[in-house]
Write an enzyme that holds these catalytic residues in place. Structure first.
Site, PDB file in Angstrom:
ATOM      1  N   LEU A 171       0.828  -1.215   0.000  1.00  0.00           N
ATOM      2  CA  LEU A 171       0.000   0.000   0.000  1.00  0.00           C
ATOM      3  C   LEU A 171       0.852   1.249   0.000  1.00  0.00           C
ATOM      4  CD1 LEU A 171      -2.699   1.475   0.192  1.00  0.00           C
ATOM      5  CD2 LEU A 171      -2.671   1.062   2.673  1.00  0.00           C
ATOM      6  N   TYR A 172       1.855   1.284   0.864  1.00  0.00           N
ATOM      7  CA  TYR A 172       2.719   2.463   0.956  1.00  0.00           C
ATOM      8  C   TYR A 172       3.483   2.687  -0.344  1.00  0.00           C
ATOM      9  CZ  TYR A 172       6.262   5.664   2.793  1.00  0.00           C
ATOM     10  OH  TYR A 172       7.089   6.742   3.009  1.00  0.00           O
ATOM     11  N   ALA A 173       4.083   1.615  -0.887  1.00  0.00           N
ATOM     12  CA  ALA A 173       4.848   1.747  -2.127  1.00  0.00           C
ATOM     13  C   ALA A 173       3.955   2.186  -3.275  1.00  0.00           C
ATOM     14  CB  ALA A 173       5.541   0.431  -2.450  1.00  0.00           C
TER      15      ALA A 173
END
Length: 261
Positions: A171-173
């Site tokens: 999700l962050y990437a």
């Protein structure tokens, strides 16, 4: 906890910069602590008046304002939650009203949610995308409407857009990778107006949220070529360079100790 009562801690990292940003106004979102606070101080030392936003941590934001003022520059702290569409865009207008314009936007505010992709609830997906993508787009959109030639938009990404060494960062990437496309497209769109747009990718960086002596530090250090965490000042130095650079746009800059090597 890092203190921002003066700029003494910033000496030894290239000394006092020249005043290439004299007369400029900068907005640093999420500028109350960590990388954002270091960027605010570095831009002020280069001559800029600075606004910082915060969602929580009014006291920390006020400390950054006082530190900027000790450098002889104007400063203001604005409460603005980047997850709120109106507040994300409104911070640009509030900065211009308080300080008389906007020349440099640093999209630093962001949230990191890590975990197995199958266990991430929709509420967290929406929150991360709202802050890390929509908030950056809306602030950049508002800044583009106000900036004249010489304007600078600088976004803080992550080394995980270039190398994801393990699970849990999907999700962050994903959210930060979207900012690479935004940067390149905006650079093309705004280049004819003399506005530059760039993105900086920090690697493991010593902050309150991710300390160099924390429980997950050893694994992160092992992924770098230099074998250490970076400092917030090292990230801020690259941002300050881009704030003054007229012939650099649409570019990605890794400040990651060789994480992507």
């Amino acid at each position: 906890m890092t203190s921002y009562a003066s700029d003494e801690n910033y000496e030894g990292h290239g000394g006092r910069e020249g005043k290439e940003l004299d007369g400029k106004v900068a907005l640093v979102t999420g500028g109350s602590r960590g990388i954002g606070a270091a960027i605010a101080l570095r831009l002020a030392r280069a001559g800029a008046d600075v606004a910082v936003t915060y969602a929580n941590g009014e006291k920390a934001a006020s400390e950054v304002v006082r530190a900027v003022e000790t450098l002889g520059r104007r400063a203001v702290a604005l409460r603005a939650d980047s997850a709120d569409a109106e507040e994300a865009a409104g911070a640009v207008a509030r900065t211009a009203e308080a300080l008389g314009g906007l020349d440099v936007l640093v999209n630093n505010a962001g949230v990191g949610v890590l975990g197995p992709v199958e266990s991430l609830p929709l509420s967290e997906v929406d929150r991360v995308l709202a802050v890390n993508v929509r908030g950056v787009f809306l602030a950049s959109q508002a800044a583009a409407a106000r900036m004249a030639a010489g304007g600078r938009i600088i976004t803080i990404g992550t080394c995980m857009t270039q190398r994801v060494p393990g699970g849990g960062g999907t999700l962050y990437a994903m959210s930060k990778s979207a900012l690479v496309g935004l940067t390149k497209a905006l650079a093309r769109e705004l280049g004819g107006r003399g506005i530059t747009v760039n993105i900086v990718h920090p690697g493991p960086t010593d902050t309150d949220m991710n300390p160099a002596d924390g429980p997950f530090a050893a694994g992160q250090v092992a992924l770098t070529a230099l074998g250490r965490f970076g400092t917030v000042e090292e990230v801020a130095a690259t941002v300050a360079h881009l704030a003054g650079a007229a012939y650099v746009t649409g570019a990605e800059f890794s400040v990651d100790g060789g994480h992507a090597a």
